[in-house]
Scaffold this motif. Structure first.
Motif, PDB file in Angstrom:
ATOM      1  N   UNK A 123      -9.905 -27.372 -19.708  1.00 36.86           N
ATOM      2  CA  UNK A 123      -9.826 -27.137 -21.148  1.00 36.86           C
ATOM      3  C   UNK A 123     -10.311 -25.725 -21.478  1.00 36.86           C
ATOM      4  N   UNK A 124     -11.412 -25.319 -20.873  1.00 36.87           N
ATOM      5  CA  UNK A 124     -11.920 -23.966 -21.077  1.00 36.87           C
ATOM      6  C   UNK A 124     -10.937 -22.921 -20.587  1.00 36.87           C
ATOM      7  N   UNK A 125     -10.336 -23.154 -19.443  1.00 40.44           N
ATOM      8  CA  UNK A 125      -9.359 -22.220 -18.890  1.00 40.44           C
ATOM      9  C   UNK A 125      -8.153 -22.073 -19.823  1.00 40.44           C
ATOM     10  N   UNK A 126      -7.695 -23.173 -20.402  1.00 37.44           N
ATOM     11  CA  UNK A 126      -6.535 -23.135 -21.301  1.00 37.44           C
ATOM     12  C   UNK A 126      -6.821 -22.330 -22.565  1.00 37.44           C
ATOM     13  N   UNK A 127      -8.099 -22.260 -22.967  1.00 38.75           N
ATOM     14  CA  UNK A 127      -8.464 -21.553 -24.192  1.00 38.75           C
ATOM     15  C   UNK A 127      -8.806 -20.079 -23.960  1.00 38.75           C
ATOM     16  N   UNK A 128      -9.048 -19.711 -22.710  1.00 29.60           N
ATOM     17  CA  UNK A 128      -9.439 -18.334 -22.409  1.00 29.60           C
ATOM     18  C   UNK A 128      -8.267 -17.383 -22.620  1.00 29.60           C
ATOM     19  N   UNK A 129      -8.533 -16.160 -23.068  1.00 26.76           N
ATOM     20  CA  UNK A 129      -7.454 -15.188 -23.218  1.00 26.76           C
ATOM     21  C   UNK A 129      -6.887 -14.804 -21.855  1.00 26.76           C
ATOM     22  N   UNK A 130      -5.632 -14.443 -21.845  1.00 26.92           N
ATOM     23  CA  UNK A 130      -4.967 -13.969 -20.633  1.00 26.92           C
ATOM     24  C   UNK A 130      -4.779 -12.468 -20.767  1.00 26.92           C
ATOM     25  N   UNK A 131      -4.902 -11.771 -19.679  1.00 26.37           N
ATOM     26  CA  UNK A 131      -4.678 -10.331 -19.689  1.00 26.37           C
ATOM     27  C   UNK A 131      -3.464 -10.009 -18.850  1.00 26.37           C
ATOM     28  N   UNK A 132      -2.679  -9.050 -19.352  1.00 27.41           N
ATOM     29  CA  UNK A 132      -1.598  -8.519 -18.527  1.00 27.41           C
ATOM     30  C   UNK A 132      -2.240  -7.627 -17.475  1.00 27.41           C
ATOM     31  N   UNK A 133      -1.657  -7.600 -16.305  1.00 29.69           N
ATOM     32  CA  UNK A 133      -2.159  -6.780 -15.207  1.00 29.69           C
ATOM     33  C   UNK A 133      -1.005  -5.951 -14.666  1.00 29.69           C
ATOM     34  N   UNK A 134      -1.233  -4.658 -14.579  1.00 22.85           N
ATOM     35  CA  UNK A 134      -0.256  -3.760 -13.983  1.00 22.85           C
ATOM     36  C   UNK A 134      -0.848  -3.133 -12.735  1.00 22.85           C
ATOM     37  N   UNK A 135       0.010  -2.817 -11.784  1.00 20.95           N
ATOM     38  CA  UNK A 135      -0.442  -2.209 -10.537  1.00 20.95           C
ATOM     39  C   UNK A 135       0.556  -1.140 -10.127  1.00 20.95           C
ATOM     40  N   UNK A 136       0.075   0.085 -10.048  1.00 20.62           N
ATOM     41  CA  UNK A 136       0.908   1.234  -9.704  1.00 20.62           C
ATOM     42  C   UNK A 136       0.353   1.924  -8.464  1.00 20.62           C
ATOM     43  N   UNK A 137       1.143   2.863  -7.937  1.00 13.65           N
ATOM     44  CA  UNK A 137       0.738   3.548  -6.712  1.00 13.65           C
ATOM     45  C   UNK A 137       0.916   5.055  -6.842  1.00 13.65           C
ATOM     46  N   UNK A 138      -0.082   5.780  -6.342  1.00 14.04           N
ATOM     47  CA  UNK A 138       0.057   7.211  -6.114  1.00 14.04           C
ATOM     48  C   UNK A 138       0.698   7.357  -4.741  1.00 14.04           C
ATOM     49  N   UNK A 139       1.860   7.959  -4.712  1.00 16.76           N
ATOM     50  CA  UNK A 139       2.559   8.191  -3.447  1.00 16.76           C
ATOM     51  C   UNK A 139       2.942   9.661  -3.422  1.00 16.76           C
ATOM     52  N   UNK A 140       2.633  10.320  -2.323  1.00 18.63           N
ATOM     53  CA  UNK A 140       2.931  11.741  -2.201  1.00 18.63           C
ATOM     54  C   UNK A 140       3.872  11.989  -1.028  1.00 18.63           C
ATOM     55  N   UNK A 141       4.509  13.146  -1.057  1.00 19.84           N
ATOM     56  CA  UNK A 141       5.267  13.577   0.115  1.00 19.84           C
ATOM     57  C   UNK A 141       4.359  14.480   0.949  1.00 19.84           C
ATOM     58  N   UNK A 142       4.894  15.046   2.023  1.00 19.62           N
ATOM     59  CA  UNK A 142       4.077  15.883   2.913  1.00 19.62           C
ATOM     60  C   UNK A 142       3.605  17.177   2.250  1.00 19.62           C
ATOM     61  N   UNK A 143       4.185  17.532   1.104  1.00 17.83           N
ATOM     62  CA  UNK A 143       3.797  18.736   0.384  1.00 17.83           C
ATOM     63  C   UNK A 143       2.803  18.432  -0.738  1.00 17.83           C
ATOM     64  N   UNK A 144       2.397  17.182  -0.854  1.00 14.18           N
ATOM     65  CA  UNK A 144       1.427  16.782  -1.873  1.00 14.18           C
ATOM     66  C   UNK A 144       2.030  16.480  -3.236  1.00 14.18           C
ATOM     67  N   UNK A 145       3.350  16.516  -3.320  1.00 11.91           N
ATOM     68  CA  UNK A 145       3.991  16.202  -4.598  1.00 11.91           C
ATOM     69  C   UNK A 145       3.962  14.693  -4.829  1.00 11.91           C
ATOM     70  N   UNK A 146       3.874  14.306  -6.086  1.00  9.58           N
ATOM     71  CA  UNK A 146       3.718  12.913  -6.510  1.00  9.58           C
ATOM     72  C   UNK A 146       5.079  12.272  -6.772  1.00  9.58           C
ATOM     73  N   UNK A 147       5.265  11.056  -6.265  1.00  6.07           N
ATOM     74  CA  UNK A 147       6.507  10.325  -6.510  1.00  6.07           C
ATOM     75  C   UNK A 147       6.492   9.760  -7.926  1.00  6.07           C
ATOM     76  N   UNK A 148       7.508  10.119  -8.711  1.00  7.12           N
ATOM     77  CA  UNK A 148       7.711   9.557 -10.039  1.00  7.12           C
ATOM     78  C   UNK A 148       9.022   8.795 -10.048  1.00  7.12           C
ATOM     79  N   UNK A 149       9.082   7.783 -10.905  1.00  6.95           N
ATOM     80  CA  UNK A 149      10.305   7.003 -11.082  1.00  6.95           C
ATOM     81  C   UNK A 149      10.724   7.077 -12.544  1.00  6.95           C
TER      82      UNK A 149
END
Length: 175
Positions: A21-47
């Motif tokens: 019952x307590x769990x059903x009443x608790x707020x839910x949060x959205x969760x996002x997960x991203x990644x820093x990805x670089x190439x061999x020159x240190x540039x950042x991958x963007x999409x």
């Protein structure tokens, strides 16, 4: 029943119902997960997501009951076709984002996935219809393409990576 004995000891089923019952009443949060990805020159991958007006870093929203690390690994596989072992990613940033617009608050994770080899870069593909393009960018180019609050989070994660730390943010600002 003896009221001096805690509920969880007196009636385990009632205790589980109480917790549910307590769990059903608790707020839910959205969760996002991203990644820093670089190439061999240190540039950042963007999409370039088709469903947003601006560029982003690879990643996305976690599904129900999905750990953030699993979410980013899934998103990296689904979108740019990248398979990375979990052991190659390090948490660098956790940003609590306050409610805004139609959205409730959320927790946004950024993991550092390091630099890809030339072969890994050559193997990147748009494997999901959500993306229009991807590109490796300098920090200056990334700052121009990312929304300011995203850039704030990304730049904090880049700094945390340099220091081998994890930064905790509120709305893109270190606490």
């Amino acid at each position: 029943m003896n009221p001096d004995i805690p509920l969880y000891e007196r009636d385990p089923q009632a205790w589980q119902e109480y917790l549910a019952e307590g769990n059903a009443k608790q707020p839910r949060k959205r969760v996002g997960a991203d990644a820093l990805i670089r190439d061999e020159h240190g540039r950042l991958l963007l999409v370039d997501p088709k469903y947003k007006p601006d560029w982003d870093i690879p990643g996305g929203m976690a599904e129900a009951n999905e750990p953030p690390l699993d979410a980013v690994l899934r998103e990296l596989h689904e979108e740019p076709g990248l398979l990375l072992p979990a052991s190659e990613l390090s948490l660098r940033c956790l940003d609590w984002v306050s409610p805004h617009g139609v959205w409730d608050d959320s927790l946004m994770f950024i993991f550092d996935a390091g630099a890809l080899s030339e072969d890994q870069v050559a193997d990147l593909r748009l494997t999901d219809s959500e993306l229009a393009a991807f590109e490796f960018c300098t920090a200056e180019q990334a700052q121009e393409r990312l929304r300011p609050y995203i850039w704030s989070r990304v730049s904090a994660a880049i700094e945390a990576s340099k220091e081998s730390r994890v930064f905790y943010l509120h709305n893109g600002v270190p606490v």
